[in-house]
Design an enzyme around this catalytic site. Structure first.
Site, PDB file in Angstrom:
ATOM      1  N   SER A 192       5.393  75.479  28.288  1.00 52.58           N
ATOM      2  CA  SER A 192       3.983  75.838  28.145  1.00 52.58           C
ATOM      3  C   SER A 192       3.410  75.588  26.754  1.00 52.58           C
ATOM      4  O   SER A 192       2.233  75.270  26.624  1.00 52.58           O
ATOM      5  CB  SER A 192       3.773  77.299  28.526  1.00 52.58           C
ATOM      6  OG  SER A 192       4.557  78.140  27.708  1.00 52.58           O
ATOM      7  N   GLU A 246      11.971  76.143  32.216  1.00 51.26           N
ATOM      8  CA  GLU A 246      10.645  75.767  32.723  1.00 51.26           C
ATOM      9  C   GLU A 246      10.714  74.288  33.086  1.00 51.26           C
ATOM     10  O   GLU A 246      11.599  73.570  32.593  1.00 51.26           O
ATOM     11  CB  GLU A 246       9.579  76.005  31.646  1.00 51.26           C
ATOM     12  CG  GLU A 246       9.368  77.466  31.347  1.00 51.26           C
ATOM     13  CD  GLU A 246       8.341  77.749  30.240  1.00 51.26           C
ATOM     14  OE1 GLU A 246       7.461  76.920  29.996  1.00 51.26           O
ATOM     15  OE2 GLU A 246       8.452  78.826  29.631  1.00 51.26           O
ATOM     16  N   HIS A 301       3.685  74.913  34.872  1.00 50.95           N
ATOM     17  CA  HIS A 301       2.853  73.841  34.295  1.00 50.95           C
ATOM     18  C   HIS A 301       3.156  72.466  34.891  1.00 50.95           C
ATOM     19  O   HIS A 301       2.623  71.461  34.430  1.00 50.95           O
ATOM     20  CB  HIS A 301       3.016  73.801  32.772  1.00 50.95           C
ATOM     21  CG  HIS A 301       2.472  75.030  32.120  1.00 50.95           C
ATOM     22  ND1 HIS A 301       1.152  75.172  31.784  1.00 50.95           N
ATOM     23  CD2 HIS A 301       3.073  76.211  31.793  1.00 50.95           C
ATOM     24  CE1 HIS A 301       0.955  76.377  31.252  1.00 50.95           C
ATOM     25  NE2 HIS A 301       2.110  77.020  31.251  1.00 50.95           N
ATOM     26  N   ASN A 332      -5.706  75.701  31.148  1.00 48.65           N
ATOM     27  CA  ASN A 332      -4.647  75.063  31.950  1.00 48.65           C
ATOM     28  C   ASN A 332      -5.159  74.537  33.295  1.00 48.65           C
ATOM     29  O   ASN A 332      -4.359  74.280  34.194  1.00 48.65           O
ATOM     30  CB  ASN A 332      -3.535  76.081  32.224  1.00 48.65           C
ATOM     31  CG  ASN A 332      -2.988  76.668  30.946  1.00 48.65           C
ATOM     32  OD1 ASN A 332      -2.703  75.938  30.006  1.00 48.65           O
ATOM     33  ND2 ASN A 332      -2.866  77.983  30.898  1.00 48.65           N
ATOM     34  N   ASP A 343      10.942  77.613  36.399  1.00 49.62           N
ATOM     35  CA  ASP A 343       9.559  78.080  36.333  1.00 49.62           C
ATOM     36  C   ASP A 343       8.688  76.824  36.246  1.00 49.62           C
ATOM     37  O   ASP A 343       8.636  76.160  35.216  1.00 49.62           O
ATOM     38  CB  ASP A 343       9.382  78.981  35.101  1.00 49.62           C
ATOM     39  CG  ASP A 343       7.932  79.423  34.926  1.00 49.62           C
ATOM     40  OD1 ASP A 343       7.056  78.913  35.655  1.00 49.62           O
ATOM     41  OD2 ASP A 343       7.677  80.263  34.050  1.00 49.62           O
ATOM     42  N   LYS A 398      -2.936  77.425  37.134  1.00 49.91           N
ATOM     43  CA  LYS A 398      -2.954  76.263  36.229  1.00 49.91           C
ATOM     44  C   LYS A 398      -3.585  75.078  36.998  1.00 49.91           C
ATOM     45  O   LYS A 398      -4.761  75.101  37.231  1.00 49.91           O
ATOM     46  CB  LYS A 398      -1.538  75.941  35.738  1.00 49.91           C
ATOM     47  CG  LYS A 398      -0.695  77.196  35.470  1.00 49.91           C
ATOM     48  CD  LYS A 398      -0.838  77.753  34.103  1.00 49.91           C
ATOM     49  CE  LYS A 398       0.195  78.819  33.828  1.00 49.91           C
ATOM     50  NZ  LYS A 398      -0.323  80.053  33.247  1.00 49.91           N
ATOM     51  N   HIS A 457       9.420  81.317  29.016  1.00 50.31           N
ATOM     52  CA  HIS A 457       8.220  82.152  28.927  1.00 50.31           C
ATOM     53  C   HIS A 457       8.536  83.647  28.775  1.00 50.31           C
ATOM     54  O   HIS A 457       9.551  84.143  29.276  1.00 50.31           O
ATOM     55  CB  HIS A 457       7.399  81.933  30.210  1.00 50.31           C
ATOM     56  CG  HIS A 457       6.011  82.468  30.129  1.00 50.31           C
ATOM     57  ND1 HIS A 457       5.616  83.617  30.775  1.00 50.31           N
ATOM     58  CD2 HIS A 457       4.917  82.009  29.472  1.00 50.31           C
ATOM     59  CE1 HIS A 457       4.336  83.836  30.535  1.00 50.31           C
ATOM     60  NE2 HIS A 457       3.884  82.868  29.753  1.00 50.31           N
TER      61      HIS A 457
HETATM   62  C1  LIG Z   1       5.587  78.954  31.883  1.00 48.65           C
HETATM   63  C2  LIG Z   1       4.738  80.067  32.396  1.00 48.65           C
HETATM   64  N1  LIG Z   1       5.236  80.856  33.356  1.00 48.65           N
HETATM   65  C3  LIG Z   1       4.512  81.868  33.864  1.00 48.65           C
HETATM   66  C4  LIG Z   1       3.245  82.144  33.407  1.00 48.65           C
HETATM   67  C5  LIG Z   1       2.472  83.289  33.971  1.00 48.65           C
HETATM   68  O1  LIG Z   1       1.613  82.824  34.964  1.00 48.65           O
HETATM   69  P1  LIG Z   1       0.258  83.586  35.267  1.00 48.65           P
HETATM   70  O2  LIG Z   1      -0.742  83.105  34.268  1.00 48.65           O
HETATM   71  O3  LIG Z   1      -0.063  83.235  36.674  1.00 48.65           O
HETATM   72  O4  LIG Z   1       0.538  85.054  35.098  1.00 48.65           O
HETATM   73  C6  LIG Z   1       2.680  81.353  32.415  1.00 48.65           C
HETATM   74  C7  LIG Z   1       1.309  81.640  31.929  1.00 48.65           C
HETATM   75  O5  LIG Z   1       0.847  81.270  30.951  1.00 48.65           O
HETATM   76  C8  LIG Z   1       3.447  80.276  31.896  1.00 48.65           C
HETATM   77  O6  LIG Z   1       2.967  79.491  30.935  1.00 48.65           O
END
Ligand SMILES: Cc1ncc(COP(=O)(O)O)c(C=O)c1O
Length: 383
Positions: A174, A170, A202, A44, A199, A229, A130
């Site tokens: 993701s 989101e 991405h 990412n 969230d 990311k 997520h």
């Molecule tokens: C949409 C989403 N939120 C939160 C996270 C978690 O973030 P982190 O990798 O910093 O723990 C991810 C991780 O893959 C994600 O894809």
């Protein structure tokens, strides 16, 4: 007598192995051996900052100036000048009043959900949010109701049924790479006196930080951004009103009972944002690569989803076939993500190909050619 946990572990591992769902780590290689993966389309780090010299220097500078470790939780003595610098920068960019930092996006999301909600709450979320969001809601005891993915009518139906509430999405999903209809969701939430939580893991840093597509306090009541990311480093932040952040600082157990993000990392994330602000060519290189991948794939007869972002899923469906394609690609030197259930719905296993700004046209060309060849050789009609 065998320990009961030994039985559970052995059985679960055997079952996961038998169903093609056993997840295992693989060491990333950097050698010249042809078996070693040398072009990575699985991570990412969308702008290619994780291995940039400028950010390595920023980390060193941050460590020298502010220290490598925060030494305590933020409420004890782990909150310093580097954290404040980053928080202020994030507030300036997004327009939110206040900010708090976490060591990962997973803990930021889980802390937010677990602290905000209780067992009497009903929380509305997109079907595909997520795992960290879902786990936090489950921990809070709140009832989770989910609307059809990116479906405004379905969201409107649930908001009408549960007004004065919270809706969670989101920005860029993701595993699918598609973008949420943020403006429409935001308007809908306002209509139903509800908060919108986004969230932005991405999206943040990939879309122009100050551009009209960037998520800001205007649309999202609460915004979660991550640094692992597009920023190429580590950590995360929750952005919201001063009252919400004060409440979370005083009550979020993940924040109160955990060593704060290291000041060197806070300074690194701050520097990564400044670097992105000075490098508008990086998002445009990324966009060029996304367009090239999509054009070549279409020409090669590979079916694509509607995603226009760096995340390009190739839906294969079957778990074992997905793994077989990913492993064959790895042998040719291309690392791509192989995503199975429960991360994605059963029957929707996929290759998760992620483009970044540093990929060359030749690498993208070779990946698409190899992928098309493999799909034909294995008689796979992707979905
Ligand atoms: C949409 C989403 N939120 C939160 C996270 C978690 O973030 P982190 O990798 O910093 O723990 C991810 C991780 O893959 C994600 O894809």
């Amino acid at each position: 007598m065998a320990h009961p946990l030994t039985d559970k572990i052995t059985q679960q591992l055997a079952q996961q192995q038998a169903t093609g769902l056993l997840r295992q780590r693989k060491l990333l290689g950097f050698g010249t051996d042809t078996n070693v993966i040398n072009v990575d389309f699985s991570h990412n780090d969308y702008l290619g900052l994780a291995s940039s010299v400028e950010l390595a220097q920023a980390l060193y500078q941050g460590a020298l100036t502010y220290g490598v470790g925060s030494k305590a939780s933020p409420l004890v003595s782990g909150y310093g000048a580097a954290h404040q610098l980053l928080e202020q920068k994030l507030c300036d960019i997004t327009g939110h009043q206040a900010c708090m930092l976490f060591c990962s996006g997973f803990s930021a999301n889980s802390a937010l959900m677990k602290t905000l909600f209780t067992s009497t709450d009903v929380v509305i979320a997109d079907k595909l949010v997520h795992a960290s969001i879902i786990d936090g809601i489950v921990d809070s005891g709140a009832k989770l109701v989910r609307y059809l993915h990116n479906d405004i009518d379905s969201a409107a139906h649930l908001l009408a049924k549960h007004p004065n509430n919270v809706l969670i999405t989101e920005s860029v999903f993701s595993m699918d790479g598609d973008s949420a209809p943020i403006k429409a969701l935001s308007a809908l939430c306002q209509q139903h006196n509800s908060w919108l939580i986004v969230d932005d893991a991405h999206g943040f840093g990939v879309v122009d930080l100050h551009g009209c597509a960037a998520i800001t306090a205007k649309q999202a009541d609460i915004q979660v951004v991550t640094f692992g990311k597009a920023l190429g480093c580590q950590g995360a932040a929750i952005l919201a009103s001063q009252d919400i952040i004060d409440f979370l600082v005083a009550n979020a157990r993940h924040y109160i009972y955990s060593t704060a993000l290291s000041p060197a990392n806070a300074y690194l994330a701050f520097s990564a944002i400044e670097f992105i602000e000075k490098s508008p060519h990086l998002p445009s290189q990324l966009n060029g690569n996304i367009a090239l991948f999509r054009r070549l794939s279409t020409e090669a007869g590979i079916k694509l989803t509607a995603s226009q972002t760096a995340i390009q899923p190739i839906i294969i469906g079957d778990n074992s076939l997905t793994m077989a394609v990913a492993e064959s690609l790895a042998l040719k030197g291309f690392k791509v993500g192989a995503i199975r259930s429960p991360t994605v719905p059963a029957g929707r296993a996929r290759l998760r190909i992620t483009l970044n700004a540093q990929h060359t046209p030749a690498q993208i060309n070779q990946l698409v050619a190899q992928l098309a060849l493999l799909l034909t050789d294995l008689s796979i009609e992707n979905q």
